[in-house]
Enzyme design. Structure first.
Site, PDB file in Angstrom:
ATOM      1  N   ASN A  80       0.890  -1.149   0.000  1.00 12.68           N
ATOM      2  CA  ASN A  80       0.000   0.000   0.000  1.00 12.68           C
ATOM      3  C   ASN A  80       0.934   1.205   0.000  1.00 12.68           C
ATOM      4  O   ASN A  80       1.438   1.598   1.050  1.00 12.68           O
ATOM      5  CB  ASN A  80      -0.917   0.019   1.224  1.00 12.68           C
ATOM      6  CG  ASN A  80      -1.882   1.193   1.196  1.00 12.68           C
ATOM      7  OD1 ASN A  80      -1.645   2.175   0.493  1.00 12.68           O
ATOM      8  ND2 ASN A  80      -2.947   1.101   1.965  1.00 12.68           N
ATOM      9  N   HIS A  83       0.642   7.813  -6.363  1.00 10.12           N
ATOM     10  CA  HIS A  83       0.323   8.824  -7.351  1.00 10.12           C
ATOM     11  C   HIS A  83       1.512   9.688  -7.742  1.00 10.12           C
ATOM     12  O   HIS A  83       1.391  10.533  -8.629  1.00 10.12           O
ATOM     13  CB  HIS A  83      -0.800   9.720  -6.818  1.00 10.12           C
ATOM     14  CG  HIS A  83      -1.814   8.967  -6.022  1.00 10.12           C
ATOM     15  ND1 HIS A  83      -2.648   8.017  -6.584  1.00 10.12           N
ATOM     16  CD2 HIS A  83      -2.096   8.972  -4.699  1.00 10.12           C
ATOM     17  CE1 HIS A  83      -3.403   7.486  -5.637  1.00 10.12           C
ATOM     18  NE2 HIS A  83      -3.089   8.055  -4.490  1.00 10.12           N
ATOM     19  N   ASP A 100       9.654   1.738 -10.229  1.00 13.61           N
ATOM     20  CA  ASP A 100      10.856   1.157 -10.806  1.00 13.61           C
ATOM     21  C   ASP A 100      11.474   0.112  -9.869  1.00 13.61           C
ATOM     22  O   ASP A 100      11.958  -0.924 -10.329  1.00 13.61           O
ATOM     23  CB  ASP A 100      11.876   2.238 -11.135  1.00 13.61           C
ATOM     24  CG  ASP A 100      11.487   3.083 -12.339  1.00 13.61           C
ATOM     25  OD1 ASP A 100      10.510   2.727 -13.046  1.00 13.61           O
ATOM     26  OD2 ASP A 100      12.156   4.113 -12.563  1.00 13.61           O
ATOM     27  N   HIS A 158      -5.211  -0.700  -1.602  1.00  9.63           N
ATOM     28  CA  HIS A 158      -5.649   0.598  -1.088  1.00  9.63           C
ATOM     29  C   HIS A 158      -6.884   0.364  -0.244  1.00  9.63           C
ATOM     30  O   HIS A 158      -7.814  -0.321  -0.682  1.00  9.63           O
ATOM     31  CB  HIS A 158      -5.977   1.569  -2.229  1.00  9.63           C
ATOM     32  CG  HIS A 158      -4.780   1.928  -3.034  1.00  9.63           C
ATOM     33  ND1 HIS A 158      -3.870   2.861  -2.609  1.00  9.63           N
ATOM     34  CD2 HIS A 158      -4.328   1.437  -4.214  1.00  9.63           C
ATOM     35  CE1 HIS A 158      -2.899   2.944  -3.509  1.00  9.63           C
ATOM     36  NE2 HIS A 158      -3.153   2.083  -4.484  1.00  9.63           N
ATOM     37  N   LEU A 159      -6.901   0.913   0.944  1.00 10.26           N
ATOM     38  CA  LEU A 159      -8.055   0.762   1.831  1.00 10.26           C
ATOM     39  C   LEU A 159      -9.299   1.406   1.236  1.00 10.26           C
ATOM     40  O   LEU A 159     -10.386   0.837   1.286  1.00 10.26           O
ATOM     41  CB  LEU A 159      -7.750   1.376   3.199  1.00 10.26           C
ATOM     42  CG  LEU A 159      -6.679   0.645   4.007  1.00 10.26           C
ATOM     43  CD1 LEU A 159      -6.115   1.550   5.083  1.00 10.26           C
ATOM     44  CD2 LEU A 159      -7.243  -0.623   4.592  1.00 10.26           C
ATOM     45  N   ARG A 161      -5.954  11.197  -7.275  1.00 12.96           N
ATOM     46  CA  ARG A 161      -5.742   9.848  -6.737  1.00 12.96           C
ATOM     47  C   ARG A 161      -6.119   8.748  -7.740  1.00 12.96           C
ATOM     48  O   ARG A 161      -5.900   7.576  -7.473  1.00 12.96           O
ATOM     49  CB  ARG A 161      -6.569   9.647  -5.471  1.00 12.96           C
ATOM     50  CG  ARG A 161      -6.141  10.535  -4.321  1.00 12.96           C
ATOM     51  CD  ARG A 161      -6.912  10.181  -3.059  1.00 12.96           C
ATOM     52  NE  ARG A 161      -6.809  11.209  -2.065  1.00 12.96           N
ATOM     53  CZ  ARG A 161      -5.802  11.337  -1.194  1.00 12.96           C
ATOM     54  NH1 ARG A 161      -4.816  10.483  -1.196  1.00 12.96           N
ATOM     55  NH2 ARG A 161      -5.801  12.332  -0.317  1.00 12.96           N
TER      56      ARG A 161
END
Length: 146
Positions: free
Chosen positions: A76, A82, A89, A102-103, A113
């Site tokens: 996460n 973003h 990479d 992602h929660l 986002r």
């Protein structure tokens, strides 16, 4: 590698889970998420190495260290999703399966986002499932290793 290890990476501000914007991120703490992931992973014969940092370089170093030591990565990246081509990479350079979690549903939030640099190098992306998303990620990786 005798025991399969999954690297669990949590990015900036996730150390504040449970108290930071609970209407968006819920009331579950990062420690509770790490414990749930560790318990579920053990059911599949997997160990978990957890790292959380608010510093991009620390996360990149942990990802690099996973090369040759871990079987997969659950990440996460928080706001680095973003902004960080460097984390993208790093993930693509270690040649491991990656699940991005992602929660919240990042696609239903602010426009900035909606794009994640990490998604392009992830085997799976789970967004909006709350803490259960991490458990789905464990199950996804366990199925890959079966």
């Amino acid at each position: 590698m005798t025991e399969r290890v999954v690297l669990l990476v949590n990015g900036p501000n996730l150390n504040l889970l449970g108290t930071r914007q609970p209407e968006v991120y819920g009331a579950t703490t990062l420690a509770e998420i790490e414990a749930a992931v560790t318990a579920l992973a053990a059911e599949f014969g997997l160990a978990v190495r957890a790292v959380q940092s608010n510093h991009e370089g620390v996360l990149i170093d942990a990802i690099h260290a996973a090369r040759g030591e871990c079987a997969g990565i659950i990440i996460n990246p928080g706001a680095y999703s973003h902004t960080s081509i460097a984390i993208r990479d790093a993930l693509s350079s270690v040649d491991l399966p990656v699940v991005e979690v992602h929660l919240s549903n990042i696609h239903a939030r602010e426009e900035f986002r909606h794009h994640s640099f990490v998604s392009a190098v992830a085997d799976a992306v789970i967004a909006g499932a709350g803490p259960a998303g991490y458990e789905y990620a464990v199950r996804h990786l366990a199925a890959k290793f079966a």
